[in-house]
Every structure is written in structure tokens, then in C-alpha cells.
Design an enzyme around this catalytic site. Sequence first.
Site, PDB file in Angstrom:
ATOM      1  N   ARG A  95       7.862  -2.613   2.728  1.00 46.88           N
ATOM      2  CA  ARG A  95       8.050  -2.690   4.185  1.00 46.88           C
ATOM      3  C   ARG A  95       8.393  -4.109   4.582  1.00 46.88           C
ATOM      4  O   ARG A  95       7.696  -5.051   4.201  1.00 46.88           O
ATOM      5  CB  ARG A  95       6.769  -2.298   4.910  1.00 46.88           C
ATOM      6  CG  ARG A  95       6.540  -0.850   4.809  1.00 46.88           C
ATOM      7  CD  ARG A  95       5.541  -0.368   5.819  1.00 46.88           C
ATOM      8  NE  ARG A  95       5.093   0.924   5.360  1.00 46.88           N
ATOM      9  CZ  ARG A  95       3.983   1.509   5.750  1.00 46.88           C
ATOM     10  NH1 ARG A  95       3.199   0.914   6.603  1.00 46.88           N
ATOM     11  NH2 ARG A  95       3.668   2.689   5.284  1.00 46.88           N
ATOM     12  N   ASP A  97       2.765  11.501   8.992  1.00 45.80           N
ATOM     13  CA  ASP A  97       1.672  11.776   8.048  1.00 45.80           C
ATOM     14  C   ASP A  97       0.287  11.472   8.608  1.00 45.80           C
ATOM     15  O   ASP A  97      -0.707  11.938   8.076  1.00 45.80           O
ATOM     16  CB  ASP A  97       1.904  11.081   6.695  1.00 45.80           C
ATOM     17  CG  ASP A  97       2.051   9.586   6.807  1.00 45.80           C
ATOM     18  OD1 ASP A  97       2.051   9.058   7.942  1.00 45.80           O
ATOM     19  OD2 ASP A  97       2.174   8.926   5.752  1.00 45.80           O
ATOM     20  N   SER A 137       6.275   3.956   8.512  1.00 42.90           N
ATOM     21  CA  SER A 137       5.118   4.679   9.019  1.00 42.90           C
ATOM     22  C   SER A 137       4.824   4.404  10.494  1.00 42.90           C
ATOM     23  O   SER A 137       5.654   4.663  11.345  1.00 42.90           O
ATOM     24  CB  SER A 137       3.920   4.353   8.143  1.00 42.90           C
ATOM     25  OG  SER A 137       2.836   5.162   8.473  1.00 42.90           O
ATOM     26  N   HIS A 138       3.683   3.820  10.758  1.00 42.30           N
ATOM     27  CA  HIS A 138       3.224   3.616  12.145  1.00 42.30           C
ATOM     28  C   HIS A 138       3.688   2.281  12.720  1.00 42.30           C
ATOM     29  O   HIS A 138       3.357   1.964  13.855  1.00 42.30           O
ATOM     30  CB  HIS A 138       1.705   3.684  12.159  1.00 42.30           C
ATOM     31  CG  HIS A 138       1.108   2.799  11.095  1.00 42.30           C
ATOM     32  ND1 HIS A 138       1.164   3.145   9.764  1.00 42.30           N
ATOM     33  CD2 HIS A 138       0.524   1.594  11.158  1.00 42.30           C
ATOM     34  CE1 HIS A 138       0.612   2.188   9.046  1.00 42.30           C
ATOM     35  NE2 HIS A 138       0.225   1.230   9.869  1.00 42.30           N
ATOM     36  N   ASP A 155       2.119   9.996  13.688  1.00 46.72           N
ATOM     37  CA  ASP A 155       2.729   8.659  13.680  1.00 46.72           C
ATOM     38  C   ASP A 155       4.235   8.713  13.399  1.00 46.72           C
ATOM     39  O   ASP A 155       4.842   9.789  13.383  1.00 46.72           O
ATOM     40  CB  ASP A 155       2.022   7.757  12.658  1.00 46.72           C
ATOM     41  CG  ASP A 155       2.328   8.169  11.226  1.00 46.72           C
ATOM     42  OD1 ASP A 155       2.568   9.359  10.993  1.00 46.72           O
ATOM     43  OD2 ASP A 155       2.340   7.289  10.334  1.00 46.72           O
ATOM     44  N   LYS A 166      10.286   3.978   0.147  1.00 46.51           N
ATOM     45  CA  LYS A 166       9.403   4.221  -0.992  1.00 46.51           C
ATOM     46  C   LYS A 166       9.929   5.375  -1.825  1.00 46.51           C
ATOM     47  O   LYS A 166      10.705   6.202  -1.351  1.00 46.51           O
ATOM     48  CB  LYS A 166       7.970   4.475  -0.545  1.00 46.51           C
ATOM     49  CG  LYS A 166       7.755   5.756   0.198  1.00 46.51           C
ATOM     50  CD  LYS A 166       6.255   5.934   0.416  1.00 46.51           C
ATOM     51  CE  LYS A 166       5.971   7.201   1.174  1.00 46.51           C
ATOM     52  NZ  LYS A 166       4.554   7.521   1.209  1.00 46.51           N
ATOM     53  N   GLU A 198      -8.427   9.470   4.622  1.00 46.71           N
ATOM     54  CA  GLU A 198      -8.680   8.052   4.839  1.00 46.71           C
ATOM     55  C   GLU A 198      -9.070   7.839   6.292  1.00 46.71           C
ATOM     56  O   GLU A 198      -8.634   8.588   7.173  1.00 46.71           O
ATOM     57  CB  GLU A 198      -7.419   7.239   4.562  1.00 46.71           C
ATOM     58  CG  GLU A 198      -6.925   7.296   3.144  1.00 46.71           C
ATOM     59  CD  GLU A 198      -5.893   6.197   2.889  1.00 46.71           C
ATOM     60  OE1 GLU A 198      -6.286   5.120   2.448  1.00 46.71           O
ATOM     61  OE2 GLU A 198      -4.698   6.443   3.151  1.00 46.71           O
ATOM     62  N   GLU A 199      -9.817   6.753   6.521  1.00 48.11           N
ATOM     63  CA  GLU A 199     -10.231   6.440   7.890  1.00 48.11           C
ATOM     64  C   GLU A 199      -9.045   6.142   8.794  1.00 48.11           C
ATOM     65  O   GLU A 199      -9.144   6.230  10.006  1.00 48.11           O
ATOM     66  CB  GLU A 199     -11.228   5.272   7.899  1.00 48.11           C
ATOM     67  CG  GLU A 199     -10.810   4.008   7.135  1.00 48.11           C
ATOM     68  CD  GLU A 199      -9.618   3.281   7.679  1.00 48.11           C
ATOM     69  OE1 GLU A 199      -9.527   3.145   8.908  1.00 48.11           O
ATOM     70  OE2 GLU A 199      -8.764   2.850   6.872  1.00 48.11           O
ATOM     71  N   SER A 200      -7.912   5.783   8.188  1.00 50.68           N
ATOM     72  CA  SER A 200      -6.756   5.345   8.946  1.00 50.68           C
ATOM     73  C   SER A 200      -5.942   6.537   9.460  1.00 50.68           C
ATOM     74  O   SER A 200      -4.727   6.533   9.393  1.00 50.68           O
ATOM     75  CB  SER A 200      -5.895   4.438   8.078  1.00 50.68           C
ATOM     76  OG  SER A 200      -5.622   5.069   6.831  1.00 50.68           O
ATOM     77  N   THR A 211       0.836  -1.204   0.000  1.00 47.43           N
ATOM     78  CA  THR A 211       0.000   0.000   0.000  1.00 47.43           C
ATOM     79  C   THR A 211       0.871   1.255   0.000  1.00 47.43           C
ATOM     80  O   THR A 211       0.528   2.270  -0.589  1.00 47.43           O
ATOM     81  CB  THR A 211      -0.914   0.016   1.252  1.00 47.43           C
ATOM     82  OG1 THR A 211      -1.526  -1.261   1.396  1.00 47.43           O
ATOM     83  CG2 THR A 211      -1.988   1.069   1.148  1.00 47.43           C
ATOM     84  N   THR A 226      -7.801   2.108  -1.127  1.00 51.44           N
ATOM     85  CA  THR A 226      -6.985   2.436   0.043  1.00 51.44           C
ATOM     86  C   THR A 226      -5.551   2.779  -0.360  1.00 51.44           C
ATOM     87  O   THR A 226      -4.957   2.084  -1.182  1.00 51.44           O
ATOM     88  CB  THR A 226      -6.979   1.225   0.993  1.00 51.44           C
ATOM     89  OG1 THR A 226      -8.326   0.985   1.385  1.00 51.44           O
ATOM     90  CG2 THR A 226      -6.127   1.477   2.214  1.00 51.44           C
ATOM     91  N   ARG A 271      -8.800  -6.485   7.854  1.00 51.37           N
ATOM     92  CA  ARG A 271      -9.464  -5.272   8.314  1.00 51.37           C
ATOM     93  C   ARG A 271     -10.947  -5.378   7.983  1.00 51.37           C
ATOM     94  O   ARG A 271     -11.311  -5.651   6.835  1.00 51.37           O
ATOM     95  CB  ARG A 271      -8.890  -4.039   7.636  1.00 51.37           C
ATOM     96  CG  ARG A 271      -7.369  -3.879   7.792  1.00 51.37           C
ATOM     97  CD  ARG A 271      -6.973  -2.421   7.698  1.00 51.37           C
ATOM     98  NE  ARG A 271      -5.542  -2.224   7.505  1.00 51.37           N
ATOM     99  CZ  ARG A 271      -4.621  -2.313   8.464  1.00 51.37           C
ATOM    100  NH1 ARG A 271      -4.981  -2.666   9.683  1.00 51.37           N
ATOM    101  NH2 ARG A 271      -3.352  -2.096   8.207  1.00 51.37           N
TER     102      ARG A 271
HETATM  103  C1  G1P Z   1      -2.865   1.245   5.873  1.00 55.48           C
HETATM  104  C2  G1P Z   1      -4.135   2.056   5.872  1.00 55.48           C
HETATM  105  C3  G1P Z   1      -4.192   2.923   4.640  1.00 55.48           C
HETATM  106  C4  G1P Z   1      -2.945   3.795   4.566  1.00 55.48           C
HETATM  107  C5  G1P Z   1      -1.706   2.937   4.663  1.00 55.48           C
HETATM  108  C6  G1P Z   1      -0.439   3.780   4.741  1.00 55.48           C
HETATM  109  O1  G1P Z   1      -2.830   0.395   4.747  1.00 55.48           O
HETATM  110  O2  G1P Z   1      -5.263   1.217   5.959  1.00 55.48           O
HETATM  111  O3  G1P Z   1      -5.358   3.690   4.668  1.00 55.48           O
HETATM  112  O4  G1P Z   1      -2.928   4.527   3.388  1.00 55.48           O
HETATM  113  O5  G1P Z   1      -1.757   2.113   5.829  1.00 55.48           O
HETATM  114  O6  G1P Z   1      -0.428   4.611   5.864  1.00 55.48           O
HETATM  115  P1  G1P Z   1      -3.241  -1.160   4.801  1.00 55.48           P
HETATM  116  O7  G1P Z   1      -2.382  -1.804   5.857  1.00 55.48           O
HETATM  117  O8  G1P Z   1      -4.679  -1.201   5.216  1.00 55.48           O
HETATM  118  O9  G1P Z   1      -3.024  -1.690   3.417  1.00 55.48           O
HETATM  119 ZN    ZN Z   2       2.704   7.229   8.336  1.00 56.75          ZN
END
Ligand code: G1P
Ligand code: ZN
Length: 552
Positions: A25, A285, A116-117, A281, A129, A367-369, A21, A348, A505
Site C-alpha cells: 500500500r 471485507d 482497503s479502508h 469498507d 496484493k 479480528e478486532e479491526s 499486513t 494480526t 495501536r
Molecule cells: C489493520 C488491522 C488488521 C487487518 C489489516 C487489514 O492492520 O489492524 O487487523 O488485518 O488492517 O485490513 P494494521 O494496520 O494494524 O497492520
Molecule cells: Zn478492507
Amino acid sequence: MKNITTKEVTTQAFDDQKPGTSGLRKKVTQFQQVGYLENFVQAVFNTIAPCAGKSLVLGGDGRFYNREAIQVIIRMAIANGFSHILVGKGGILSTPAASCVIRKHQTCGGIILSASHNPGGPDEDFGIKFNGENGGPAPEKLTDEIFQQTLSITHYQTIDAEDVELDQLGTLQIAQTQIEIIDPVIDYADLMESMFDFDAMKSLFKQGDFQLCFDAMHAVNGPYAKEILERRLGAPAGTVINGVPLTDFGGGHPDPNLVHAHELVNLLHGEDALDFGAASDGDGDRNMVLGKNFYINPCDSLAILTANADCIPAYSKGISGVARSMPTSRAVDRVATAMNIPCYETPTGWKFFGNLLDAGKITLCGEESFGTGSDHVREKDGLWAVLFWLNLIAVKKQPVSNIVRNHWAKYGRDYFTRHDYEAVDSGDAQEMIRQLKEKIPSLPGQIFSGSQSAGLTIESADDFQYIDPVDNSKTTEQGVRVYLNNGGRIVFRLSGTGTQGATLRVYLDCYQNNPDLFEQDTQEALSELIQVADTLAGIKRFTGREKPDVIT
Ligand code: G1P
Ligand code: ZN
């Protein structure tokens, strides 16, 4: 770096370098395999070749292996002929700041090092990336090409040279390449200052009765938040907590949600709760915003920012349109309808917003995330969202909870939750989704008896696919959507960012326009849908879990 010899190193291709996504990673230990990082970087350079004469931005979220990777990439970028490399001091650049620097300095793109997180440390995650010249994540066409390159790669280019001093601002010339160590904060902070009403926000802190806490979660945004909130806006010292980036994020999970940002959550809870709290995070972002004893769901946040965009100098002339990722609740759709602007539903991942932003079709997206952003950069932007809220609070002179409740009173409330089942057996998770997809044609009309409201019926169901309105590219299999006759929706998809097994999810949302029912607990309001989701997909059966690992 005196003796510069470019060398071509023979390497073995890896078959697992398909970007997900958001980039590639993996565990740090995977990245530490001989040639693993180098192969991916060379694949990126081959894809964007020729590199000669071009500029590149380089930085990351400071997690474990960030500094080592930066040195490897600098050597490779020199060998590949870049004329200019802009590196954040200490190897640091938040994701939105990297996007800002790429755009401001008009480079051909940048390499961002982040997972990221996801947690950091020797046994945790690392990521890489490529973002293009618009400052945004490479679109699928490019990531597919990079992946193809990784499969057939036989050698990479580098130079024999010592490490570059990353902690000193300044420039250094090596062969044809100028390496510039830049202040990672200033370009970004200037951009924020140009967009928001800093005077109005300063007055919040001058009066002294507005209490804010920003939790940087030991991640990259600490220096950015200190510069903007404490230095430029005059918030008291100490407003930013956990503000020094650490390679392991203090052993925590740098994900700004109610589970992981518990220190902040406690400060916003109880009788002497603060007025406003926010967190971001690992790479800066994502954002979570909290009011006094009040949680703002990210889907609502996007809708509220859209509805109030005219309060912000940068958007006072109006916004062209909005977009949300498919699993995000439809709260923003209602605002777009009322404002008579288009609303796009994308797969997504932030990369799907890029074309819409570049074409001027949208101004805000989310996004909801815990991701919200706008056309000021091409990444979601945690601190930007926090400043947007602060600007709103300063202009409206209302507490967060009133702003949200007034929004619900006008548009109705979209209850939303996401249930994550982490590190599930990949085979089982895929089989669950496969069986669900097989059932799609027979779902419409299915009635759930024994449920709280008799006759809850499926109206429609599909496997989401997207045709980009700008370049007509088609993306398929982006999650199973099930719509119900009570205004509810369930979405099932597998994560594309996890590094261990599969993460399932399940997204649940339901519209409510009865004001008497606006103050329910979200899990209670959605309990019926939660049951239906399990009946439909057999979540417990396939995952072997009684309940989700994380609920947001
Ligand atoms: C997750 C989030 C998505 C976000 C991505 C990167 O991806 O659901 O909205 O863009 O992290 O921060 P996922 O693990 O669901 O593919
Ligand atoms: Zn991030």
C-alpha cells in the site's frame, strides 16, 4: 488489440516494495512512478512462474487508479503467458468476491487492487496484493519472495496493445490469452444464498416492521448489497445507502467504524432509530454492525456468531474451531472453551488464518479491526457477517441488543477498545516500542499505586510470536502483550498498513463477570488500563499527542 508484440521493458528496482499486513500500500503518486506498479506485478509473476497455461482473477475496489492499473496488469498477464484472465466488470471485485471467484473457478490465484479502508483519490492511497489458489492472501513465505524479486528486478514483460473494454460482459481472445469480463456480483451472491436461510430473512422484510440500513460508504460493496439485500431478500429499495462505488469514496474514509460511518450511526441513534444497521469498507471485507441504539464491538460479534453458529444452515453441523488475531479480545475464547473446540491466537492480518482454514482446524475467525469470516472464502467478509447477523435476528426473533446482552449474561463481558495514534514520527514510535521491549523482563510483579483499584499488578508480559501449527513457520515481534491481575490486557503494536509515518495501536481489554457492571461506557470501564498503558510506554511523551486520533 490487433498487433500483439511481447516486449521486455528494462526497469529500475525500487527498495520499498515490501508487502505489509495486507499487500503493498502506497500513495497513488508512488504507484504512478514509471515502472512502480509493473515491477511489483512482474515480481508476483516471477514468484508464481511459470504462468503459461494458468488462470488469474483480477479486480479491485474501484478506487482512483484502479482502471488504469487493471489495463497495465492485463497487458502484463498476456505477455507472461496466462491462458485465462477473469476480470470483474468495470475492474470491480470486492475482496471477498475475488476470493470466492478464485476458489469457484479454480484459478492459480488473483490480483486484488485495494487499499482497503484507506481513503482514495489522486493524493490518497492505492494498493495491490496477490491471493493464492485457496483464495487467501499470500502467506509470508510468498510475500517475502515477492519482495526479494522486487529488489533485483531488471525488466518486466508486457505487450503493445489498446485498452480492453472493461464495462461489457463477454470474452476476448488476445494471443494465447482468453480475457473474460465477468459479473462481479453473481458468484458471490449465489454463495451467500447457499449458506444462509434466505426464506427466514425474507420474512423479516415481508412483515414490514423491520428497518435496516446498509451503508456501502461509496465503496465496492454497494452493488453486492443491493443485489443481495434489496433484490434477493426483498429489503425495500433505498435500504442500501451510498451504494454507488466512487473513485474517491465520496471524499470520505471508507472505514466502517463509529467515527467514519457517522451517517449510519445517526440513523441507529435516537427514538426512531432503525432496528439494524451495517457498513462495510473500501474493498468490502470489513463490517460494522449496529442495533437500535446499540453498538456491537467486533470482538463480541465474533464470539456471538461462534456461540450461535448452529442457527445458520452452513454451520448447522457444527464448527471445528475458531481463531482470533492476538489483539482481539478473549470473548471468543470463552465460547470456544464452553463448546469444547480449539481457539487459536494468530498475529494480526488475515493471512495467518489461511493455513488453519485450509487444514479444517477452524471454521470461523475474526479480528478486532471489524473483520469476521469463515471457511467459505479465505478473506474476511463484510456482507457475510451482516447476513449472519440478519439470519440470527430472523431465527431468534430478538433485537440485536437482547442477543448481545444474553451473551454477556452467559459468558461475561470483555470490554475492548483500540486507541490509534496516526502519522506519528516513525523514529519516535519505533523507539517507544524498543524501550518497551527492553522493559519486558522486569514488568511481571510491577504494581501500579495510585490507581483506582489498589494493587493493580502486571502478571506477565511478552513480545508475541506465533508458530503456525500447520507448517511450523515462525513469525516474531507481533506486538507487546501485558497481562494484569484484574483480567485486563494491554497490547502495543505498530500498524503494517499505514502509508504515512507510523501508526501506533494500543489495544485494551478487560473481562467483567459482574452483571451489575455490564452497562458501563467502554472508555470508563477501561480508564484505569488506559492510564497504565501511558505510564508503561510513555505514549504521550513519545507521540507528543494528548489523546488518540481514532478510538474504536
Ligand atoms: C489493520 C488491522 C488488521 C487487518 C489489516 C487489514 O492492520 O489492524 O487487523 O488485518 O488492517 O485490513 P494494521 O494496520 O494494524 O497492520
Ligand atoms: Zn478492507
